[in-house]
Design a protein around this motif. Structure first.
Motif, PDB file in Angstrom:
ATOM      1  N   UNK A  96      38.385  39.216  27.738  1.00  6.97           N
ATOM      2  CA  UNK A  96      38.454  40.448  28.531  1.00  6.97           C
ATOM      3  C   UNK A  96      38.146  40.215  30.009  1.00  6.97           C
ATOM      4  N   UNK A  97      37.221  39.311  30.285  1.00 10.93           N
ATOM      5  CA  UNK A  97      36.803  39.035  31.661  1.00 10.93           C
ATOM      6  C   UNK A  97      37.332  37.670  32.098  1.00 10.93           C
ATOM      7  N   UNK A  98      37.635  37.568  33.384  1.00  8.48           N
ATOM      8  CA  UNK A  98      38.081  36.302  33.954  1.00  8.48           C
ATOM      9  C   UNK A  98      37.349  36.068  35.264  1.00  8.48           C
ATOM     10  N   UNK A  99      36.701  34.899  35.369  1.00 12.20           N
ATOM     11  CA  UNK A  99      36.026  34.535  36.605  1.00 12.20           C
ATOM     12  C   UNK A  99      36.905  33.563  37.377  1.00 12.20           C
ATOM     13  N   UNK A 100      36.902  33.701  38.688  1.00 12.70           N
ATOM     14  CA  UNK A 100      37.642  32.781  39.537  1.00 12.70           C
ATOM     15  C   UNK A 100      36.903  32.652  40.861  1.00 12.70           C
ATOM     16  N   UNK A 101      37.326  31.682  41.671  1.00 14.65           N
ATOM     17  CA  UNK A 101      36.681  31.523  42.964  1.00 14.65           C
ATOM     18  C   UNK A 101      37.670  30.982  43.979  1.00 14.65           C
ATOM     19  N   UNK A 102      37.392  31.305  45.226  1.00 13.05           N
ATOM     20  CA  UNK A 102      38.155  30.800  46.354  1.00 13.05           C
ATOM     21  C   UNK A 102      37.188  29.933  47.146  1.00 13.05           C
ATOM     22  N   UNK A 103      37.343  28.627  47.046  1.00  8.71           N
ATOM     23  CA  UNK A 103      36.398  27.717  47.690  1.00  8.71           C
ATOM     24  C   UNK A 103      36.489  27.756  49.212  1.00  8.71           C
ATOM     25  N   UNK A 104      37.618  28.150  49.746  1.00  8.45           N
ATOM     26  CA  UNK A 104      37.764  28.258  51.199  1.00  8.45           C
ATOM     27  C   UNK A 104      36.974  29.464  51.713  1.00  8.45           C
ATOM     28  N   UNK A 105      37.055  30.549  50.980  1.00  5.56           N
ATOM     29  CA  UNK A 105      36.368  31.779  51.385  1.00  5.56           C
ATOM     30  C   UNK A 105      34.943  31.866  50.835  1.00  5.56           C
TER      31      UNK A 105
END
Length: 120
Positions: A66-75
């Motif tokens: 149901x949940x998805x984690x993600x990241x933007x290493x530049x930001x």
């Protein structure tokens, strides 16, 4: 110093979606791991999801699928996409980051929390 600012919480109906954001700023050399935790009234704070700098993820059993984690290493920003929300997901959601400073030492930082309320 490092600051974590969360946003995206709110009140939704069961079955709806929300997207949380956590933006890190300050004297950051690198961020090793970012994670989302939650704490419901009368309960202990628990891990919801975490993501490493390499993109490896970990989820609580209650949110898998149901949940998805993600990241933007530049930001230096982490996101938590929450779908099919349930009333039991109601909690204050906190962002945590393990940050390495230019000195080479690592520290743990927490955001101020954002309220997520799911109505049945």
């Amino acid at each position: 110093q490092v600051q974590l600012v969360e946003s995206g919480g709110g009140l939704v109906q069961a079955g709806e979606s929300l997207r949380l954001s956590c933006a890190a700023s300050g004297s950051i050399f690198s961020i090793n791991k970012m994670g989302w935790y939650r704490q419901a009234p009368g309960k202990q704070r628990e891990l919801v999801a975490a993501v490493t700098s390499g993109g490896a993820t970990d989820y609580a059993d209650s949110v898998k699928g149901r949940f998805t984690i993600s990241r933007d290493n530049v930001k230096n920003t982490a996101y938590l996409q929450m779908n099919m929300l349930k009333p039991e997901d109601t909690a204050v959601y906190y962002c945590k980051a393990i940050v390495t400073m230019s000195t080479g030492r690592s520290y743990q930082y927490w955001g101020q929390g954002t309220q997520v309320t799911v109505a049945s």
